[in-house]
Design an enzyme around this catalytic site. Structure first.
Site, PDB file in Angstrom:
ATOM      1  N   HIS A 308       0.861  -1.192   0.000  1.00 26.17           N
ATOM      2  CA  HIS A 308       0.000   0.000   0.000  1.00 26.17           C
ATOM      3  C   HIS A 308       0.889   1.231   0.000  1.00 26.17           C
ATOM      4  CE1 HIS A 308      -3.196   2.802   1.159  1.00 26.17           C
ATOM      5  NE2 HIS A 308      -4.031   1.861   0.756  1.00 26.17           N
ATOM      6  N   ASP A 365      -8.010  -5.183  -0.152  1.00 27.30           N
ATOM      7  CA  ASP A 365      -8.476  -6.050  -1.249  1.00 27.30           C
ATOM      8  C   ASP A 365      -8.116  -7.516  -1.067  1.00 27.30           C
ATOM      9  OD1 ASP A 365      -7.692  -3.242  -3.193  1.00 27.30           O
ATOM     10  OD2 ASP A 365      -9.702  -4.068  -2.961  1.00 27.30           O
TER      11      ASP A 365
HETATM   12  C1  SDX Z   1      -6.257   0.089  -2.931  1.00 32.08           C
HETATM   13  O1  SDX Z   1      -4.434   4.599  -2.017  1.00 32.08           O
HETATM   14  C2  SDX Z   1      -5.380   3.973  -1.416  1.00 32.08           C
HETATM   15  O2  SDX Z   1      -5.762   4.362  -0.311  1.00 32.08           O
HETATM   16  C3  SDX Z   1      -5.953   2.775  -2.160  1.00 32.08           C
HETATM   17  C4  SDX Z   1      -6.979   1.934  -1.382  1.00 32.08           C
HETATM   18  C5  SDX Z   1      -8.261   2.712  -1.110  1.00 32.08           C
HETATM   19  O3  SDX Z   1      -9.003   2.353  -0.171  1.00 32.08           O
HETATM   20  O4  SDX Z   1      -8.567   3.640  -1.932  1.00 32.08           O
HETATM   21  O5  SDX Z   1      -6.426   1.492  -0.155  1.00 32.08           O
HETATM   22  C6  SDX Z   1      -7.414   0.712  -2.214  1.00 32.08           C
HETATM   23  O6  SDX Z   1      -6.014   0.432  -4.066  1.00 32.08           O
HETATM   24  C7  SDX Z   1      -5.383  -0.886  -2.200  1.00 32.08           C
HETATM   25  C8  SDX Z   1      -4.164  -1.383  -3.054  1.00 32.08           C
HETATM   26  C9  SDX Z   1      -4.639  -2.497  -3.982  1.00 32.08           C
HETATM   27  N1  SDX Z   1      -3.590  -2.852  -4.956  1.00 32.08           N
HETATM   28  C10 SDX Z   1      -2.934  -4.044  -4.871  1.00 32.08           C
HETATM   29  O7  SDX Z   1      -3.115  -4.858  -3.969  1.00 32.08           O
HETATM   30  C11 SDX Z   1      -1.971  -4.317  -6.034  1.00 32.08           C
HETATM   31  C12 SDX Z   1      -0.645  -4.886  -5.485  1.00 32.08           C
HETATM   32  N2  SDX Z   1       0.016  -3.818  -4.773  1.00 32.08           N
HETATM   33  C13 SDX Z   1       0.989  -3.023  -5.506  1.00 32.08           C
HETATM   34  O8  SDX Z   1       0.772  -2.863  -6.861  1.00 32.08           O
HETATM   35  C14 SDX Z   1       1.470  -1.803  -4.713  1.00 32.08           C
HETATM   36  O9  SDX Z   1       1.745  -2.232  -3.443  1.00 32.08           O
HETATM   37  C15 SDX Z   1       0.584  -0.583  -4.641  1.00 32.08           C
HETATM   38  C16 SDX Z   1       0.134  -0.119  -5.982  1.00 32.08           C
HETATM   39  C17 SDX Z   1      -0.622  -0.852  -3.802  1.00 32.08           C
HETATM   40  C18 SDX Z   1       1.396   0.539  -3.965  1.00 32.08           C
HETATM   41  O10 SDX Z   1       2.376   0.888  -4.875  1.00 32.08           O
HETATM   42  P1  SDX Z   1       3.510   1.997  -4.494  1.00 32.08           P
HETATM   43  O11 SDX Z   1       3.163   2.746  -3.283  1.00 32.08           O
HETATM   44  O12 SDX Z   1       3.801   2.768  -5.721  1.00 32.08           O
HETATM   45  O13 SDX Z   1       4.690   1.074  -4.067  1.00 32.08           O
HETATM   46  P2  SDX Z   1       5.785   0.586  -5.049  1.00 32.08           P
HETATM   47  O14 SDX Z   1       5.136   0.004  -6.280  1.00 32.08           O
HETATM   48  O15 SDX Z   1       6.786   1.675  -5.226  1.00 32.08           O
HETATM   49  O16 SDX Z   1       6.405  -0.631  -4.224  1.00 32.08           O
HETATM   50  C19 SDX Z   1       7.447  -0.411  -3.307  1.00 32.08           C
HETATM   51  C20 SDX Z   1       8.304  -1.661  -3.453  1.00 32.08           C
HETATM   52  C21 SDX Z   1       8.698  -1.948  -4.905  1.00 32.08           C
HETATM   53  O17 SDX Z   1       9.951  -2.639  -4.872  1.00 32.08           O
HETATM   54  P3  SDX Z   1      11.314  -1.733  -5.139  1.00 32.08           P
HETATM   55  O18 SDX Z   1      11.124  -1.073  -6.494  1.00 32.08           O
HETATM   56  O19 SDX Z   1      11.385  -0.750  -3.979  1.00 32.08           O
HETATM   57  O20 SDX Z   1      12.407  -2.779  -5.113  1.00 32.08           O
HETATM   58  O21 SDX Z   1       7.543  -2.805  -3.030  1.00 32.08           O
HETATM   59  C22 SDX Z   1       7.359  -3.694  -4.138  1.00 32.08           C
HETATM   60  C23 SDX Z   1       7.634  -2.908  -5.407  1.00 32.08           C
HETATM   61  O22 SDX Z   1       8.137  -3.765  -6.429  1.00 32.08           O
HETATM   62  N3  SDX Z   1       5.953  -4.129  -4.092  1.00 32.08           N
HETATM   63  C24 SDX Z   1       5.540  -5.375  -4.291  1.00 32.08           C
HETATM   64  C25 SDX Z   1       4.150  -5.333  -4.091  1.00 32.08           C
HETATM   65  N4  SDX Z   1       3.774  -4.086  -3.806  1.00 32.08           N
HETATM   66  C26 SDX Z   1       4.893  -3.343  -3.814  1.00 32.08           C
HETATM   67  N5  SDX Z   1       6.182  -6.506  -4.608  1.00 32.08           N
HETATM   68  C27 SDX Z   1       5.435  -7.622  -4.730  1.00 32.08           C
HETATM   69  N6  SDX Z   1       4.073  -7.683  -4.546  1.00 32.08           N
HETATM   70  C28 SDX Z   1       3.416  -6.542  -4.234  1.00 32.08           C
HETATM   71  N7  SDX Z   1       2.086  -6.585  -4.055  1.00 32.08           N
END
Ligand code: SDX
Length: 430
Positions: A308, A365
């Site tokens: 998140h 989710d």
């Molecule tokens: C919702 O914003 C809100 O409040 C949203 C929400 C709401 O109520 O409105 O809470 C609802 O959208 C919840 C999120 C649902 N999405 C997912 O579950 C999809 C999987 N999650 C990711 O795509 C990600 O965690 C996000 C999109 C939720 C957050 O992305 P960020 O903040 O841009 O974080 P990031 O992509 O920069 O990740 C940081 C690191 C990265 O690695 P590095 O580049 O630092 O090496 O963590 C890794 C990412 O690769 N990472 C994951 C991961 N999520 C982040 N690696 C594996 N699996 C994951 N799920």
């Protein structure tokens, strides 16, 4: 930062100047950079807005490091335990919990605005049966600006109220019409004697040949999910509604823009993606393989429902939904293997250094689809359910933006790194 100012040194001229600091009631204070460009010819740079406050808001507060979520100051755990979605909708819209009479009037207003224009119903015949319900709902909600011309003055409080009650009341009806279209069943009209969630379940699952009895446990579980999904500060889809509404666009169109943004798998579309992921993993034995894929930089696979932008601790909503899964599955049955798989996946991931170091916890989710599926709702409708609940938050933020005395049309700038000025070369010179 000293007192209420923040001193900056201009990297080009070396000159130092102060920026004002505005204090928050909770959470970080903000550095006021509104005049940074006009007075100092500088922009700030924050792709994804991770460190940027786009507005001042009094609606929802999140503390990501502590896993805190509050609607108008009330902890979401208390609202989940003691309130109802309609009461929470009133709280988010008007800022205070309603009195008994206020709640009765608001509930009656919602119950008596659930029908949609019959011509709007015919729009569904324009979609193939296998159209994704989110595409249908976004399109039909956008079309509401073509049907409702009597609430076009966004600066009239009465018009804003009519819009709010109408869109909150009609979203379940539009969602149910989309569902019935995908299953080839006749549309079921709303019934005013039912509660918000009873009505939704009845519109989904009632069929003409026999009476349908809504299971109170199912209605209660849905009401809880809607409370937990109602608002979440300046998330992607809410920011989209604020941005679209800031131009003075028809509010129904702004909500349609929010629905479009919510659909993405990185946002509200994740609940559908989680179920597909769990079905793809299939068994506990396969978990290590998929956790390894999620950690592999070269593999696009991510653990859906994990991570998140704000929560670097447990998403409090995920904890409540996980506990609700037990109760719903006991009553409704089904899904137990999928739930067990999800529990094991969480346990294994949260022991893995990659997830611990990056503070990736289950988010809202991760478990919600387990409950939706136990209620008989298909995967393709999961994000539509999210949109029904989040419409309350979108409308609350749209109203706050429209009435904000400091409100202006949203128009970010950029860091330009494209070509410098150059002259047009004739074709034979390229
Ligand atoms: C919702 O914003 C809100 O409040 C949203 C929400 C709401 O109520 O409105 O809470 C609802 O959208 C919840 C999120 C649902 N999405 C997912 O579950 C999809 C999987 N999650 C990711 O795509 C990600 O965690 C996000 C999109 C939720 C957050 O992305 P960020 O903040 O841009 O974080 P990031 O992509 O920069 O990740 C940081 C690191 C990265 O690695 P590095 O580049 O630092 O090496 O963590 C890794 C990412 O690769 N990472 C994951 C991961 N999520 C982040 N690696 C594996 N699996 C994951 N799920």
């Amino acid at each position: 930062m000293s007192g209420n100012s923040f001193t900056v040194r201009d990297p080009k001229s070396g000159r130092e100047f102060d920026l004002g600091v505005r204090s928050a009631v909770l959470g970080p204070d903000v550095i006021d950079i509104r005049n940074l460009f006009s007075q100092h010819d500088l922009f700030t740079y924050d792709p994804g807005y991770g460190s940027t406050a786009s507005c001042e808001s009094k609606i929802t507060y999140i503390d990501g490091s502590k896993g805190v979520l509050m609607y108008r100051g009330y902890p979401v755990e208390q609202l989940a335990e003691k309130s109802t979605f309609i009461e929470v909708a009133y709280l988010l819209l008007y800022g205070e919990l309603p009195s008994g009479d206020q709640l009765k009037d608001f509930d009656r207003s919602i119950r008596t605005h659930t029908m949609i224009n019959e011509t709007m119903l015919r729009l569904f015949n324009g979609f193939h049966y296998d159209a994704h319900p989110m595409a249908m709902v976004a399109g039909v909600v956008g079309s509401m600006s073509a049907f409702y011309h009597d609430t076009t003055d966004i600066h009239d409080p009465r018009h804003r109220d009519i819009f709010a009650h109408r869109i909150i009341a009609k979203l379940p009806t539009i969602a149910a019409a989309a569902y019935k279209h995908t299953v080839g069943q006749p549309f079921t009209y709303p019934r005013n004697e039912l509660t918000y969630c009873e009505n939704l379940l009845n519109m989904f699952f009632a069929v003409p040949p026999e009476p349908y009895q809504v299971d109170p446990v199912a209605a209660q579980a849905l009401d809880l999910l809607f409370i937990l999904h109602a608002d979440h500060e300046q998330n992607c889809s809410t920011s989209t509604v604020r941005m679209a509404g800031s131009s003075g666009a028809n509010p129904y169109s702004a909500i349609a823009a929010g629905i479009a943004a919510l659909w993405g798998p990185a946002h509200g579309g994740a609940n559908e993606a989680v179920l597909r992921m769990l079905e793809q993993i299939g068994s506990v034995d396969n978990i290590p393989k998929y956790v390894a894929k999620a950690k592999d930089k070269d593999d696009p696979f991510r653990l859906m429902g994990f991570g998140h932008r704000v929560y670097k601790n447990y998403d409090p909503r995920a904890t409540i939904i996980r506990e609700t899964c037990h109760r719903v599955l006991e009553r409704m049955g089904g899904n137990q293997p999928l739930f067990e798989l999800a529990l094991r996946l969480e346990e294994i991931a949260l022991k893995d250094e990659y997830f611990v170091e990056k503070k990736l916890y289950p988010n809202v989710d991760f478990y919600s689809g387990i409950i939706y599926r136990a209620l008989g709702i298909p995967k393709s409708m999961f994000t539509v359910m999210f949109a029904i609940a989040r419409t309350v938050g979108w409308v609350a933020h749209w109203r706050e933006m429209i009435t904000d005395p400091e409100g202006r049309i949203g128009r970010p700038r950029q860091l330009y790194t494209g070509p410098d000025r150059r002259d047009y070369p004739p074709l034979d010179k390229r």
